[in-house]
Each structure stands twice: as C-alpha cells, then as structure tokens.
Scaffold this motif. Structure first.
Motif, mmCIF file in Angstrom:
data_model
loop_
_atom_site.group_PDB
_atom_site.id
_atom_site.type_symbol
_atom_site.label_atom_id
_atom_site.label_comp_id
_atom_site.label_asym_id
_atom_site.label_seq_id
_atom_site.Cartn_x
_atom_site.Cartn_y
_atom_site.Cartn_z
ATOM 1 N N PHE A 296 0.567 -1.440 0.011
ATOM 2 C CA PHE A 296 0.228 0.267 -0.121
ATOM 3 C C PHE A 296 1.220 0.906 -0.294
ATOM 4 C CE2 PHE A 296 -2.350 -3.379 1.753
ATOM 5 C CZ PHE A 296 -3.834 -3.425 1.289
ATOM 6 N N GLN A 297 0.375 2.350 -0.495
ATOM 7 C CA GLN A 297 0.644 3.889 -0.656
ATOM 8 C C GLN A 297 0.080 4.176 0.418
ATOM 9 O OE1 GLN A 297 3.914 4.401 -1.708
ATOM 10 N NE2 GLN A 297 4.005 2.355 -2.651
ATOM 11 N N SER A 298 0.843 4.970 1.261
ATOM 12 C CA SER A 298 0.088 6.020 2.278
ATOM 13 C C SER A 298 0.019 7.290 2.337
ATOM 14 C CB SER A 298 0.470 5.056 3.608
ATOM 15 O OG SER A 298 2.282 5.091 4.021
ATOM 16 N N ASP A 299 -0.731 7.927 2.682
ATOM 17 C CA ASP A 299 -0.613 9.342 3.096
ATOM 18 C C ASP A 299 -0.900 9.463 4.164
ATOM 19 O OD1 ASP A 299 -1.125 12.107 2.195
ATOM 20 O OD2 ASP A 299 -3.020 11.736 1.736
ATOM 21 N N PRO A 300 0.183 10.344 4.898
ATOM 22 C CA PRO A 300 0.292 10.828 6.455
ATOM 23 C C PRO A 300 -0.328 11.738 7.078
ATOM 24 C CG PRO A 300 2.586 10.183 5.940
ATOM 25 C CD PRO A 300 0.996 10.462 4.047
ATOM 26 N N LYS A 301 -1.269 11.921 7.643
ATOM 27 C CA LYS A 301 -2.607 12.759 7.576
ATOM 28 C C LYS A 301 -2.025 13.366 8.897
ATOM 29 C CE LYS A 301 -5.344 12.837 4.134
ATOM 30 N NZ LYS A 301 -7.277 12.047 3.564
ATOM 31 N N ASP A 302 -1.860 14.607 10.030
ATOM 32 C CA ASP A 302 -1.745 15.057 11.651
ATOM 33 C C ASP A 302 -2.610 14.865 11.599
ATOM 34 O OD1 ASP A 302 1.330 15.458 11.176
ATOM 35 O OD2 ASP A 302 0.861 16.657 10.263
ATOM 36 N N VAL A 303 -3.504 14.545 13.021
ATOM 37 C CA VAL A 303 -4.624 14.545 13.693
ATOM 38 C C VAL A 303 -4.189 14.653 15.201
ATOM 39 C CG1 VAL A 303 -6.187 13.554 12.210
ATOM 40 C CG2 VAL A 303 -4.451 11.903 14.015
ATOM 41 N N PHE A 304 -5.096 15.602 15.834
ATOM 42 C CA PHE A 304 -5.205 15.406 17.531
ATOM 43 C C PHE A 304 -5.768 13.855 18.300
ATOM 44 C CE2 PHE A 304 -5.795 19.486 16.549
ATOM 45 C CZ PHE A 304 -4.335 20.178 17.163
ATOM 46 N N ASP A 305 -4.931 13.545 18.862
ATOM 47 C CA ASP A 305 -5.223 12.248 19.812
ATOM 48 C C ASP A 305 -4.581 12.394 20.863
ATOM 49 O OD1 ASP A 305 -6.030 9.177 18.791
ATOM 50 O OD2 ASP A 305 -4.805 8.995 20.720
ATOM 51 N N ASP A 306 -5.781 12.352 21.813
ATOM 52 C CA ASP A 306 -5.696 11.837 23.897
ATOM 53 C C ASP A 306 -4.093 10.707 23.562
ATOM 54 O OD1 ASP A 306 -6.509 14.151 23.721
ATOM 55 O OD2 ASP A 306 -8.441 13.514 24.571
ATOM 56 N N GLU A 307 -4.074 9.839 23.330
ATOM 57 C CA GLU A 307 -3.911 8.512 23.778
ATOM 58 C C GLU A 307 -2.182 8.878 23.341
ATOM 59 O OE1 GLU A 307 -6.037 5.562 23.427
ATOM 60 O OE2 GLU A 307 -8.015 6.288 24.556
ATOM 61 N N VAL A 308 -2.041 9.307 21.682
ATOM 62 C CA VAL A 308 -0.774 8.070 20.915
ATOM 63 C C VAL A 308 0.293 9.515 21.279
ATOM 64 C CG1 VAL A 308 0.035 7.702 18.737
ATOM 65 C CG2 VAL A 308 -2.142 6.924 19.612
ATOM 66 N N THR A 309 1.543 9.410 21.570
ATOM 67 C CA THR A 309 2.477 10.467 21.731
ATOM 68 C C THR A 309 2.256 11.035 20.174
ATOM 69 O OG1 THR A 309 3.509 8.755 23.475
ATOM 70 C CG2 THR A 309 4.977 10.561 22.256
ATOM 71 N N ALA A 310 2.804 12.047 20.820
ATOM 72 C CA ALA A 310 3.267 12.980 19.248
ATOM 73 C C ALA A 310 4.156 12.747 18.089
ATOM 74 C CB ALA A 310 3.377 14.202 19.210
ATOM 75 N N GLY A 311 3.673 12.774 16.886
ATOM 76 C CA GLY A 311 4.917 12.431 15.965
ATOM 77 C C GLY A 311 4.827 10.880 15.641
ATOM 78 N N PHE A 312 3.714 9.836 16.104
ATOM 79 C CA PHE A 312 3.402 8.088 16.230
ATOM 80 C C PHE A 312 2.258 7.704 15.471
ATOM 81 C CE2 PHE A 312 6.464 8.014 19.217
ATOM 82 C CZ PHE A 312 7.007 7.290 19.371
#
Length: 696
Positions: A457-473
């Motif tokens: 698969f080819q992926s398209d990264p998109k930034d989202v807010f998340d309360d559980e996952v550390t930033a950058g992961f």
C-alpha cells in the motif's frame, strides 16, 4: 392531549424542583419547556415525555440508562444532560438550556449556504459527535432541529440517547428517527453505529450546501425507500461550481454501505478540516443559487420541534431495483421521462409503516402530478438525450467488406485477450490484488509507512490530534487495520499531533457552582477543592485554581480550586485591669485594633490609667475589627464628715454609706461607745479608703 399537558404544567413545580415557565417546542416524543431549577437558581430545558412513553416502565428503565450515559459526556459542543426522573405520571429529562435558535432556523432563513459558512456550522457538530463516538455513544437522530446555536455563537448537539431509548419501546424491528436523515441500515432494521450518525451528518451537509434535502416524497416511506435504493447526488448538480472535494466529502459520508463511510466522527472531522484548509477563498465563498422549495412530504421542514416518524424496516434481502419498479411517465417533446418515484403498491398516502416485503414484479399506479423539482430534472434529462442523439450518426458512410471486418474482429479479440491478461495480473498479483491493512498504531511514521509498503500500500500521512498516542507516532489508518482492500486504493496514515490543548479560562472570583459549570462547558473536570480563610475574598468564592489561567490543557483535565472561607475569626483577649499601653499591645498582637473610649470612669478598685472594661469582653472578631477600651480615672474623692463625740455605731453606718472602709480602735474596751478621735476628718479622701475611729 399535548395542549392539556402544556396547560397543566405551565406555572407548576415538577418534582418539587423545576418551575415550568414557558413552552419552547413540541414533537412526536415530548414537549420541551423553559424551567427554572429552584435548587440551583438557573434556567434549564425540561423535556417532558408524552404519556404513552411515560407509562411504559421498561422504557423508563432504558431511558434512565441512556440519560446516565449521556450525562457522562461533557463536551463544549454537546448539550449537557443534567437530570432525569419521574414525578407521578410525568417522566422528564433536564438538559442544559441554550438560549438561541436551531440550525433549522438558519436553513429556513438562508436556505443554501456558502461552503465556508456550511463548514463553520457543521464543524462543531462533527466535533461533538466525535467526542460521543469516542465515549461509546451514538446519537441516532442527527438533524438540523437537534443542532442548537446559542446567542453567543456556541453550537451544541442535543438529544443524545433519547432516540435509542424510544426505539426500544416500538414494535420488533421498528426504528425511530427523522426519515429525511435516516441511514439505510436503520431502514433495513440493522444495528446502528457511529457510521449511521455520519450518514445523517452527510445528508445535513448536503441540505446546507444546496438548500434542499436529496430525497423527497409525499409520505415518509417514499423517502426511506430512496435512502435504501438511490444514491445521494453530488451537491454540485444543484450548486454548479462547488469543488470536487466537497462532492466527494458528501458522497463519502452518504455511502450506502457503512464500510464506505468514515469510521466515526473523528475521522470525518479530520477530513473536513483538511478540505477547509485546501480550498481557495473563491471555492469557499461560492454563492449558491436560490434553493428550491422542498416537496410537501419532506420530513426535515415540517417538524421544527424535532418530531420523529416511526418506519418499519425494509426487508434485508435484495429488493427490486428502483428503475424496474413501475413509475408514472410524462411525455415532453416526444420523449418519455421519469417523474416522481413512488413507493410500492400497498401504501396509502397517510401510511407510515410497511407491512411485509416489497413486491418483486408489481407496477405502481399513476401517482400525483410531477413537482417543479421533477419537471426541472426531466428538462435537464431531455437536454442530455437531445445532445446524445445529435452526436450519434443515424447511418454509416460506407458499408465496408467482410475481409476488413474479419481483420477488425481479430484485432479486437487480441486486444481483449491482452486486456483480460492484464486485468488478471492487475487484480491477481498487481496493484489491484487484495491486501490486509497492517496494524500501525504507536509505530513511528517511518515504521508505519514501511509496514504499509511491505503490504503493498501507498500511504498519505495526515496529522490528527489524539489524547492517547504520543505526538509523532501513528494513530491508525483509514481503511482501518485488518480490513482487506485492493492495493491500489489510497490509505490514509493518521499521525498523532498529541492531545489537542485548549487555554484554561480564569475562574477566580466565581462561586464553586459557577466554576464547576464553566469547567463542564470547557470540557474539563473538577479536581481537588480546598478551603482556607482569606481576609480579602468573600466566603464561597474561588481564590485560586490549578492549573492557572491560560495554561494549555487537554479536555478532561481536572482543575483544582482553593475556595475562601472568608476572614479568619480571631479570639478577643481579656485586657481588663491592664494599663492602657499593655492592653493596646495585647489586642494588636492578636490582629485586632484597640479603640479607647473618650470618657474614662471612676473605679475604686482599678487604678487610674488602667482598663476598667472592654467591648466586646470575649468571643471572636475578624482581623482588623476594633475592641473598645474604657479607662479608669481611679476612685472618686469623697468628703469625710466629723463624727467626733458621736456614737460609734452611727458614725460607722454613715461612713460606710459614703463608701469608706471603717476601722474601730477601742480604748478601755470602748465602754461608752463614743468617738473620741477620727482620721481623716473634715477632708476629702478616695472612695473606698479607710477611715479610723477611736472609740472610748
């Protein structure tokens, strides 16, 4: 019946607490009143259920569970559920009162909206749904009537959980909701999930952009039938010039198959905000044409108060395609064009439920005259047919010969074989082959992308807010991990930006109740509350908060308060008998203020300059309050008469009445009882001093 309930409740006190002031709205399930919570002295929205629901104990038990679940959701874009109960035959829910209007009022006034305004209005709605979905709650009745817009611009979604509770009281397989926004799986009697709310939100966005709902009908079942069998058209057909991204967003939300929609509100919110940032100002501010008038059967316009319609589900088995069901036609310019789609035979105009399955081979009798909307649609179809006919030659210029046709057919067969081989490779081993989306959660972006590339698969990264996952992961993907999809399909890789932070409002100077309500509105929770004395802050007000004002915090952060108990009470010291200087110092050391009375008094026991009395003499005072001290002038001077030659008993009584202490010295036993000598005599002496009488 509803009017009697209204007349009966206006001015009454429900459950000894809620004073009903006025009626706000009425619908198919309840009547909403403006009431005052007498216990907390605040306005609330009191939703009183109709008697046929209030008398069903199973429903009331279900409603209590749903209200408790909805009350646990605290979000700035969700109407808070404050209380739920029953007072005799009155079952009620107490909700946060939002003074303002609904999204339905905006649509009635403005009809179609520019994309910028439509996105701005629906963004907080989706954010509220995302918070509910994250908490395991599903709305089930998303519609403009349930989107409340406060006078200060706050936007909130109301009525969480009520549709689910009412659904439990209907007949087996029946559902409840506003038909204009109902997801196909609900019409078919299947279970609802977060994607059902997404479908309703997509229909609502279509209406906001075009000014009309995608499906219309004379009775609710016609609209429900189209939800199952028709596809929502791109809104650009009604509003030329709308960006392709907007069309794709609406059609993504309104896909017939729930698997083809965003998984929940958070996924939709991320894409919505991404589109808002990528569209140009001209695309966002496109002015839609005047909206068309909705058909008389449209559910969305005729139920301003949030009324619902009960519709039995369509059969889950495949039904006859829409195009094959008999439809009335009308001849226009020599061509036959379809008009309004009618429901299958067996429905009466007033029917709201469908008995049995749809027929497979039945022709619908002629229906009502075509609406303006249908006539315009037929005119557009006629123009397309005319253009297509003009571009198609009616006769070949030359007939050709058999040999040439054989060569052509040979070439066609070879090309088709090549295409079939290529298609087999494409769908069997190439980019079109199926693959399983790997689990990328909590992986670095590089690790996640490598996992996706390894899986094809080819992926398209998109930034989202998340309360559980550390930033950058990585948070996850769309489609989600574990799903089997074709490898050429795009995969969105959601990368955490960390929790979304909000500046904390200042709440010092508020009462504890006011501060707690402000926390709930901001999506925060109440932390540790301590009380302390404070000389400058009145009792009951917040002195300080932790974290402090303007600190960036995530939703759900506990905020602690220090609440004033008012000035600390100080004990009043007893300084009577002390000198003035000593008394003033003792009072000042306590934190109080000494005040000297202007008029000293005589006192035969307290020396001059000492404290005779104080006000107050005991108890407590606040810091800085005054204690009044009265000083002594000492004993007053009294003239001592001459009693020499008089009887001792008479002299004693006279002197004691004047306040003196009399001492008797007897000479020769004081036989005669006569005063021979006196000291002092014929002079002034202090009251209470001693006068000596010598008696013979």
């Amino acid at each position: 019946m509803q009017e009697q309930v209204s007349d009966h409740l206006l001015g009454s006190l429900v459950d000894g607490r809620y004073l009903v002031r006025s009626r706000l709205a009425g619908g198919g399930m309840s009547i909403v009143y403006l009431a005052t919570d007498k216990r907390l002295d605040r306005d609330v929205a009191l939703k009183v259920l109709h008697p046929h629901l209030a008398n069903d104990q199973n429903f009331l038990d279900r409603l209590q569970r749903e209200a408790r679940a909805a009350a646990s959701l605290s979000h700035p874009h969700v109407v808070g559920v404050l209380d739920q109960g029953q007072d005799g035959h009155i079952a009620y829910i107490v909700m946060e009162y939002i003074k303002g209007h609904t999204l339905r009022d905006v649509l009635n006034e403005k009809t179609a909206l520019p994309p910028r305004l439509a996105f701005a209005l629906i963004d907080p709605v989706i954010e509220g749904l995302a918070a509910a979905h994250a908490a395991g709650l599903i709305h089930r009745d998303v519609k403009p009537e349930n989107v409340l817009i406060a006078e200060d611009g706050r936007i909130k979604v109301g009525d969480f959980g009520l549709a689910r509770a009412v659904t439990a009281t209907t007949s087996t397989g029946a559902l409840i909701g506003t038909v204009a926004y109902l997801a196909p799986e609900l019409v078919l009697g299947k279970a609802a999930d977060a994607r059902s709310d997404i479908y309703s939100a997509g229909i609502m966005l279509y209406e906001m952009l075009t000014g009309e709902q995608p499906y219309a009908g004379d009775v609710p079942i016609q609209v429900a039938y189209q939800h199952v069998n028709a596809a929502v058209p791109p809104p650009s057909l009604a509003v030329p010039g709308l960006a392709t991204d907007v069309d794709e967003l609406v059609q993504w939300c309104t896909a017939k198959d729930p698997d083809g929609r965003p998984v929940d509100g958070a996924a939709l919110l991320s894409e919505l905000r991404h589109i808002r940032t990528t569209l140009s100002d001209a695309q966002l501010d496109i002015n839609p044409p005047a909206a068309k008038t909705l058909a008389a059967g449209s559910e969305g316009r005729k139920d301003e108060a949030g009324a619902t319609a009960i519709v039995a589900p369509f059969p889950a088995e495949p039904t006859q395609p829409l195009e094959r069901i008999g439809r009335p036609t009308e001849v226009i310019s020599g061509q036959r064009n379809p008009t309004t789609v009618l429901p299958p035979s067996g429905y009466s105009p007033g029917a709201t439920t469908l008995q049995g399955r749809l027929p497979q081979d039945r022709t619908t009798p002629a229906g009502p005259p075509a609406s303006k909307r249908d006539i315009k649609r037929m005119a557009r179809q006629e123009e397309k047919d005319r253009s297509r006919a003009a571009a198609t030659p009616s006769r070949s210029l030359r007939e050709g010969n058999p040999r040439r046709r054989a060569v052509i057919w040979t070439i066609v067969v070879i090309v088709l074989a090549i295409l079939a081989t290529a298609a087999g490779w494409f769908f069997g081993m190439g980019p079109g082959s199926p693959g399983t989306i790997p689990d990328t959660k909590n992986k670095t972006v590089a690790e996640a992308q490598q996992l996706l590339r390894t899986a094809g698969f080819q992926s398209d990264p998109k930034d989202v807010f998340d309360d559980e996952v550390t930033a950058g992961f990585a948070v996850g993907t769309e489609p989600a991990s574990g799903q089997v999809v074709r490898k050429f399909q795009p995969v969105s890789l959601f990368v955490s930006k960390g929790p979304q932070l909000f500046p904390l409002a200042g709440m010092t100077g508020l009462t504890l109740d006011q501060a707690s309500n402000a926390l709930g509105t901001a999506g925060m929770t109440l932390g540790k509350v301590t009380a302390q004395y404070d000389d400058s802050v009145p009792s009951g007000l917040v002195i300080s908060q932790s974290p402090v004002q303007d600190t960036p915090v995530r939703h759900g952060t506990p905020v602690g308060f220090v609440v004033s108990k008012g000035p600390q009470p100080l004990p009043v010291p007893d300084v009577r008998g002390m000198t003035q200087q000593a008394a003033v110092k003792a009072i000042s050391d306590t934190g109080l203020t000494a005040k000297i009375a202007p008029d000293p008094v005589n006192d035969k026991k307290v020396p001059a300059g000492a404290v005779v009395s104080q006000t107050p003499a005991n108890g407590t005072l606040a810091r800085g309050e005054a204690v009044t001290l009265t000083l002594s002038k000492g004993p007053k001077l009294v003239h001592v008469p001459n009693f020499i030659g008089k009887q001792a008993d008479a002299a004693r009584k006279a002197l004691e009445s004047l306040g003196f202490d009399v001492k008797i010295n007897n000479i020769l036993g004081g036989f005669f009882g006569t005063v021979r000598d006196q000291n002092p005599v014929e002079s002034d002496a202090p009251e209470g001093s001693q006068v000596t009488l010598t008696v013979v």
